[in-house]
Design a protein around this motif. Structure first.
Motif, PDB file in Angstrom:
ATOM      1  N   ILE A 190       3.124 -10.262   1.852  1.00 27.69           N
ATOM      2  CA  ILE A 190       2.170 -11.023   1.038  1.00 27.69           C
ATOM      3  C   ILE A 190       1.141 -10.062   0.457  1.00 27.69           C
ATOM      4  CG2 ILE A 190       0.327 -12.765   1.076  1.00 27.69           C
ATOM      5  CD1 ILE A 190       1.919 -14.250   3.247  1.00 27.69           C
ATOM      6  N   LEU A 191       0.628  -9.204   1.322  1.00 30.55           N
ATOM      7  CA  LEU A 191      -0.370  -8.231   0.859  1.00 30.55           C
ATOM      8  C   LEU A 191       0.221  -7.331  -0.220  1.00 30.55           C
ATOM      9  CD1 LEU A 191      -3.055  -6.721   0.987  1.00 30.55           C
ATOM     10  CD2 LEU A 191      -2.231  -5.494   2.997  1.00 30.55           C
ATOM     11  N   GLU A 192       1.433  -6.878   0.019  1.00 28.06           N
ATOM     12  CA  GLU A 192       2.100  -5.993  -0.936  1.00 28.06           C
ATOM     13  C   GLU A 192       2.274  -6.687  -2.297  1.00 28.06           C
ATOM     14  OE1 GLU A 192       6.495  -4.838  -0.873  1.00 28.06           O
ATOM     15  OE2 GLU A 192       5.607  -3.738   0.803  1.00 28.06           O
ATOM     16  N   TYR A 193       2.678  -7.925  -2.242  1.00 28.05           N
ATOM     17  CA  TYR A 193       2.891  -8.682  -3.480  1.00 28.05           C
ATOM     18  C   TYR A 193       1.581  -8.848  -4.250  1.00 28.05           C
ATOM     19  CZ  TYR A 193       4.038 -12.601  -6.581  1.00 28.05           C
ATOM     20  OH  TYR A 193       4.205 -13.391  -7.682  1.00 28.05           O
ATOM     21  N   LEU A 194       0.523  -9.156  -3.518  1.00 31.56           N
ATOM     22  CA  LEU A 194      -0.764  -9.349  -4.184  1.00 31.56           C
ATOM     23  C   LEU A 194      -1.265  -8.044  -4.779  1.00 31.56           C
ATOM     24  CD1 LEU A 194      -2.466 -11.723  -1.600  1.00 31.56           C
ATOM     25  CD2 LEU A 194      -1.400 -12.334  -3.767  1.00 31.56           C
ATOM     26  N   LEU A 195      -1.050  -6.961  -4.046  1.00 37.95           N
ATOM     27  CA  LEU A 195      -1.449  -5.646  -4.551  1.00 37.95           C
ATOM     28  C   LEU A 195      -0.745  -5.366  -5.866  1.00 37.95           C
ATOM     29  CD1 LEU A 195      -1.230  -3.421  -1.344  1.00 37.95           C
ATOM     30  CD2 LEU A 195      -3.237  -3.684  -2.789  1.00 37.95           C
ATOM     31  N   GLU A 196       0.543  -5.687  -5.897  1.00 44.51           N
ATOM     32  CA  GLU A 196       1.343  -5.380  -7.077  1.00 44.51           C
ATOM     33  C   GLU A 196       1.014  -6.303  -8.242  1.00 44.51           C
ATOM     34  OE1 GLU A 196       2.985  -2.871  -8.664  1.00 44.51           O
ATOM     35  OE2 GLU A 196       3.859  -2.632  -6.675  1.00 44.51           O
ATOM     36  N   THR A 197       0.718  -7.543  -7.914  1.00 46.23           N
ATOM     37  CA  THR A 197       0.602  -8.539  -8.967  1.00 46.23           C
ATOM     38  C   THR A 197      -0.820  -8.744  -9.462  1.00 46.23           C
ATOM     39  OG1 THR A 197       2.419  -9.610  -7.837  1.00 46.23           O
ATOM     40  CG2 THR A 197       1.397 -10.864  -9.586  1.00 46.23           C
ATOM     41  N   TYR A 198      -1.781  -8.494  -8.599  1.00 45.63           N
ATOM     42  CA  TYR A 198      -3.148  -8.862  -8.988  1.00 45.63           C
ATOM     43  C   TYR A 198      -4.128  -7.711  -9.080  1.00 45.63           C
ATOM     44  CZ  TYR A 198      -1.528 -13.541  -8.472  1.00 45.63           C
ATOM     45  OH  TYR A 198      -0.835 -14.688  -8.628  1.00 45.63           O
ATOM     46  N   ILE A 199      -3.746  -6.548  -8.611  1.00 46.73           N
ATOM     47  CA  ILE A 199      -4.695  -5.449  -8.677  1.00 46.73           C
ATOM     48  C   ILE A 199      -4.326  -4.598  -9.888  1.00 46.73           C
ATOM     49  CG2 ILE A 199      -5.699  -3.513  -7.412  1.00 46.73           C
ATOM     50  CD1 ILE A 199      -6.155  -6.146  -5.967  1.00 46.73           C
ATOM     51  N   CYS A 200      -5.296  -4.118 -10.558  1.00 49.67           N
ATOM     52  CA  CYS A 200      -5.101  -3.252 -11.731  1.00 49.67           C
ATOM     53  C   CYS A 200      -4.611  -4.001 -12.966  1.00 49.67           C
ATOM     54  CB  CYS A 200      -4.128  -2.106 -11.460  1.00 49.67           C
ATOM     55  SG  CYS A 200      -4.746  -0.935 -10.277  1.00 49.67           S
ATOM     56  N   GLU A 252      -0.187   3.681  -7.503  1.00 55.54           N
ATOM     57  CA  GLU A 252      -0.182   3.132  -6.147  1.00 55.54           C
ATOM     58  C   GLU A 252      -1.474   3.478  -5.419  1.00 55.54           C
ATOM     59  OE1 GLU A 252       2.349   1.155  -4.663  1.00 55.54           O
ATOM     60  OE2 GLU A 252       2.911   1.069  -6.773  1.00 55.54           O
ATOM     61  N   LYS A 253      -1.944   4.682  -5.623  1.00 54.88           N
ATOM     62  CA  LYS A 253      -3.166   5.121  -4.946  1.00 54.88           C
ATOM     63  C   LYS A 253      -4.389   4.372  -5.494  1.00 54.88           C
ATOM     64  CE  LYS A 253      -1.428   9.794  -3.949  1.00 54.88           C
ATOM     65  NZ  LYS A 253      -1.238   9.757  -2.489  1.00 54.88           N
ATOM     66  N   VAL A 254      -4.427   4.258  -6.813  1.00 62.30           N
ATOM     67  CA  VAL A 254      -5.551   3.556  -7.441  1.00 62.30           C
ATOM     68  C   VAL A 254      -5.596   2.099  -6.963  1.00 62.30           C
ATOM     69  CG1 VAL A 254      -6.435   2.678  -9.643  1.00 62.30           C
ATOM     70  CG2 VAL A 254      -5.640   5.046  -9.459  1.00 62.30           C
ATOM     71  N   LYS A 255      -4.401   1.520  -6.890  1.00 62.93           N
ATOM     72  CA  LYS A 255      -4.263   0.140  -6.447  1.00 62.93           C
ATOM     73  C   LYS A 255      -4.951  -0.093  -5.097  1.00 62.93           C
ATOM     74  CE  LYS A 255      -0.095  -1.293  -5.323  1.00 62.93           C
ATOM     75  NZ  LYS A 255       1.382  -1.398  -5.363  1.00 62.93           N
ATOM     76  N   ILE A 256      -4.731   0.841  -4.193  1.00 61.93           N
ATOM     77  CA  ILE A 256      -5.296   0.701  -2.849  1.00 61.93           C
ATOM     78  C   ILE A 256      -6.824   0.708  -2.922  1.00 61.93           C
ATOM     79  CG2 ILE A 256      -5.459   1.790  -0.561  1.00 61.93           C
ATOM     80  CD1 ILE A 256      -2.701   0.559  -1.323  1.00 61.93           C
ATOM     81  N   ILE A 257      -7.354   1.613  -3.715  1.00 65.47           N
ATOM     82  CA  ILE A 257      -8.819   1.702  -3.808  1.00 65.47           C
ATOM     83  C   ILE A 257      -9.391   0.442  -4.465  1.00 65.47           C
ATOM     84  CG2 ILE A 257     -10.754   3.054  -4.721  1.00 65.47           C
ATOM     85  CD1 ILE A 257      -8.690   5.460  -4.661  1.00 65.47           C
ATOM     86  N   ARG A 258      -8.705  -0.017  -5.498  1.00 68.28           N
ATOM     87  CA  ARG A 258      -9.189  -1.233  -6.174  1.00 68.28           C
ATOM     88  C   ARG A 258      -9.138  -2.441  -5.248  1.00 68.28           C
ATOM     89  NH1 ARG A 258      -8.841  -0.272 -11.837  1.00 68.28           N
ATOM     90  NH2 ARG A 258      -9.708   1.834 -11.983  1.00 68.28           N
TER      91      ARG A 258
END
Ligand code: CMP
Length: 689
Positions: A190-200, A252-258
């Motif tokens: 779930i976390l992975e999906y949200l990171l991919e879909t909603y961050i950045c 991927e790195k930016v995503k984590i920080i965001r």
């Protein structure tokens, strides 16, 4: 299937034609073939006919080719006609293989988000049918299967459902758009999906998936698991072989920080409560500093991260407003109770001797027992046998478990802590002071205006109200013992609700003069009315419930003497409290009020409990029931809305005795034993026989 007639050169030739060159006969042939494809079986014949006009045939000769990469813009949807592909996720590697008849690639089309996985051909000579984005949106978006199940290593890890969402467009109007919302899944996916879909990407207002996660993760994903997942993604090395390049790695790195920025933003003051966050941020910061050499773009990101980290090291003093409380009429920074704060704890023995200790708020019962036993000189043959319990003013005893936390704040209004050997608990009786006051404060109250009182009560309530952390509501409902978390701020707020309620009853019952009593009753009704005006529904309810308490409501001689205008006012209040149709009157009143509003907390807790009890937290195979999380988050969002504006109350015109009133409402002395209140009430107006 189509692959069996794959050699059918004619069909392939037709499918290779640009769609606009296809003849009516061509379309008929394609249509007949589509009838045999699994991925399309749920579609109506009308849709299949339309598809026949837009499908494109695509053949790839060699295995190992990257069809598209994670993070790419989604351009097409694919059905595998022949061969197979591997699904690869950054930092995880190959998570599965898709075969003939399977389809893939629609998540990014529907969500308007980057590809969530890399697709690599795993066989030579792989054939696809392809639908490009515009055609997909026109022909399929509204009819394509609603549910998508993603698998990893053969197991379902994420179940998504396409749902319409109202999003705000740039010109302020609303538009329906479709999104794959999380229905259930493993916490990590779930976390992975949200990171991919909603961050950045542009986060659309109205789409609550990310917010739902951030409001409820405490239920299903411990902080260390979140941190570990984020770190693993951050640290992962690109695999050039499958088209993972420097751009993807940076993204991927930016995503984590965001994500951390969003996370911090949603939890603000409580973000650093768990010390593991600090360790995590330091580790991450260290890694980024090394990475900056390779990825200069991270310079900006590291600054953002540092600004968060600095917000924690800010000295505690500057957090508090310098103005003394009395001079402030708007409160900006909540004064929260934190686990590390100190609290005074008084523990009594059976003979009413006691000891006073200073300790951290999160001191568990077991430690209080040890400390208090030592100071009280309580010896026991088996030290394990000493028990800590609360004795209420009614004499009722509540035993604490060794692991219980936040004990001082959890006590009932006039409850006290006692320590005694397990077989002596029956001998514990309340202290005389627990009974509450003998005399009322009606003389004082006579001098206080109801508007000033309402003003002071509301400012005080508001301070407590904004200190509540929304996660506390969840701990309270799911069982705080399960999480080992404090709910001190919520406890204090709920306690205040009871205090106001019993204050009303106590004061009425302790006003012997019938004339004064009528005046006081009138004052309290007006007080309720002003609380409502100040949008303090919590105290409004507390007052009205106090006035409806049997010890007050039975005083018919007093009620009779109220002016009819005041009586009418009170019956209107009672309608607001009407529980029928799920408290409809109250709910619609609440939504009509502009924030800040202090809501009626007991009902919010009841709503959450209802959701909790009616829905499982986990579905089969440990998948988190995210729909439940969405419901919980939807309910706690009311709290967010109520607190979305800062309170700015005008001091009532010509206010008198304000500082005295403020002092008074902070130190209320009440009787919380209903039996005593009933006795007092009966003395005031004896029962008529
Ligand atoms: P999309 O994000 O458009 O592009 C990659 C596709 O891989 C994705 O849509 C899904 O259709 C598919 N896919 C299959 N399994 C998974 C998985 N476990 N995680 C992510 N995507 C998957």
């Amino acid at each position: 299937t189509l692959s069996q007639i794959g050699p059918d050169a004619m069909l392939r030739m037709i499918l290779r034609k640009p769609p606009h060159e296809r003849t009516i006969d061509d379309l008929e042939i394609i249509y007949d073939e589509l009838l045999h494809i699994k991925a399309l079986s749920h579609l109506s014949s009308l849709v299949k006919r339309e598809l026949a006009g837009v499908l494109i045939f695509e053949a790839h000769p060699f295995k190992g080719e990257v069809l598209f990469s994670q993070g790419d813009e989604g351009k097409s949807w694919y059905i595998i006609l022949k061969g197979s592909v591997q699904c690869i996720i950054y930092g995880k590697g190959i998570v599965g293989t898709l075969h003939e008849g399977d389809d893939f690639g629609k998540l990014s089309l529907v969500n308007n988000s980057p590809r969530t996985a890399t697709i690599v051909l795993s066989e030579d000579n792989t054939h696809f049918l392809r639908v490009d984005k515009d055609d997909f949106n026109r022909v399929l978006r509204d009819v394509e299967a609603n549910t998508v199940k993603l698998k990893e290593f053969g197991k379902d890890v994420l179940i998504l459902d396409k749902v319409p969402i109202n999003v705000k467009t740039s010109d302020g109007t609303y538009q329906v758009c479709y999104k794959y919302s999380v229905m259930s899944g493993t916490a990590e996916k779930i976390l992975e999906y949200l990171l991919e879909t909603y961050i950045c990407i542009n986060y659309e207002e109205g789409d609550t998936n990310l917010d739902d996660f951030l409001s409820t993760y405490v239920i299903f994903m411990p902080i260390n698991q979140i941190c570990a997942t984020l770190l693993a993604i951050y640290k992962a090395k690109p695999q050039q072989r499958v088209g993972e390049n420097i751009d993807l790695t940076l993204r991927e790195k930016v995503k984590i920080i965001r994500f951390i920025l969003e996370w911090h933003d949603s939890s603000k003051e409580t973000f650093f409560e768990d010390s593991r966050i600090n360790v995590f941020l330091n580790d991450l910061h260290h890694l980024i500093r090394i990475d900056v050499k390779v990825y200069p773009q991270l310079k900006e990101e590291i600054k953002l991260l540092e600004s968060i980290m600095e917000s924690d090291s800010e000295p505690k003093e500057t957090r508090k407003s310098k103005l003394p409380w009395k001079q402030r009429n708007s409160i900006d920074k909540p004064k929260m109770i934190r686990p590390s704060d100190e609290v005074i704890c008084k523990v009594y023995c059976a003979d009413h001797t006691y000891t006073t200790m200073k300790m951290r708020v999160d001191t568990p019962a077991s430690r209080i027992i040890r400390l208090a036993a030592d100071k009280l000189g309580l010896r026991c043959d088996q030290p394990d046998d000493l028990k800590l319990c609360e004795v209420k003013s009614t004499g009722e005893r509540l035993l604490y478990k060794e692991s219980d936390l936040s004990i001082s704040y959890g006590l009932s209004l006039n409850g006290r802590l006692f320590l005694a050997p397990g077989d002596h608990l029956d001998a514990l009786v309340p202290l005389p002071e627990q009974e509450g006051p003998q005399r009322g404060t009606w003389q004082k109250l006579e001098m206080f205006g109801s508007k000033e009182l309402a003003y002071a009560i509301t400012i005080h309530d508001y301070e407590l109200f904004i200190a509540i952390n929304q996660h506390e509501l969840l701990y309270q409902v799911f069982g705080r013992y399960k999480y080992g978390k404090l709910t001190a701020n919520l406890d204090i707020f709920m306690r205040r609700f009871n205090e106001i309620q019993y204050w009303i009853v106590t004061e009425i019952c302790l006003t012997p003069s019938p004339g004064k009593r009528v005046q006081l009753l009138r004052k309290f009704i007006k007080l309720a009315s002003y609380c409502k005006e100040y949008r303090n529904l919590n105290s409004f309810f507390a007052i009205v419930m106090g006035l409806s308490n049997i010890a007050v409501s039975r005083l018919s001689l007093t009620w009779e003497r109220l002016p009819s205008k005041i009586k009418r006012m009170f019956s209107e209040f009672e309608t607001l409290m009407d529980p029928s149709r799920n408290h409809r009157v109250y709910r619609s009143t609440l939504t009509k009020l502009t924030p800040p509003t202090i809501l009626f907390m007991p009902l919010l807790l009841k709503d959450l409990t209802f959701i909790h009890e009616g829905n499982k937290t986990y579905l089969i195979e440990g998948l988190v029931n995210f729909e439940k999380m969405r419901m919980l988050s939807h309910t706690t969002r009311t709290l967010k809305i109520c607190r979305s504006q800062t309170l700015q109350l005008q001091v009532p015109q010509g206010a008198k005795n304000l500082s005295e009133i403020q002092e008074y409402i902070r130190e209320m002395n009440v009787i919380d034993n209903q039996r005593i209140l009933n006795q007092l009430s009966n003395k005031l107006e004896p029962r008529q026989t």
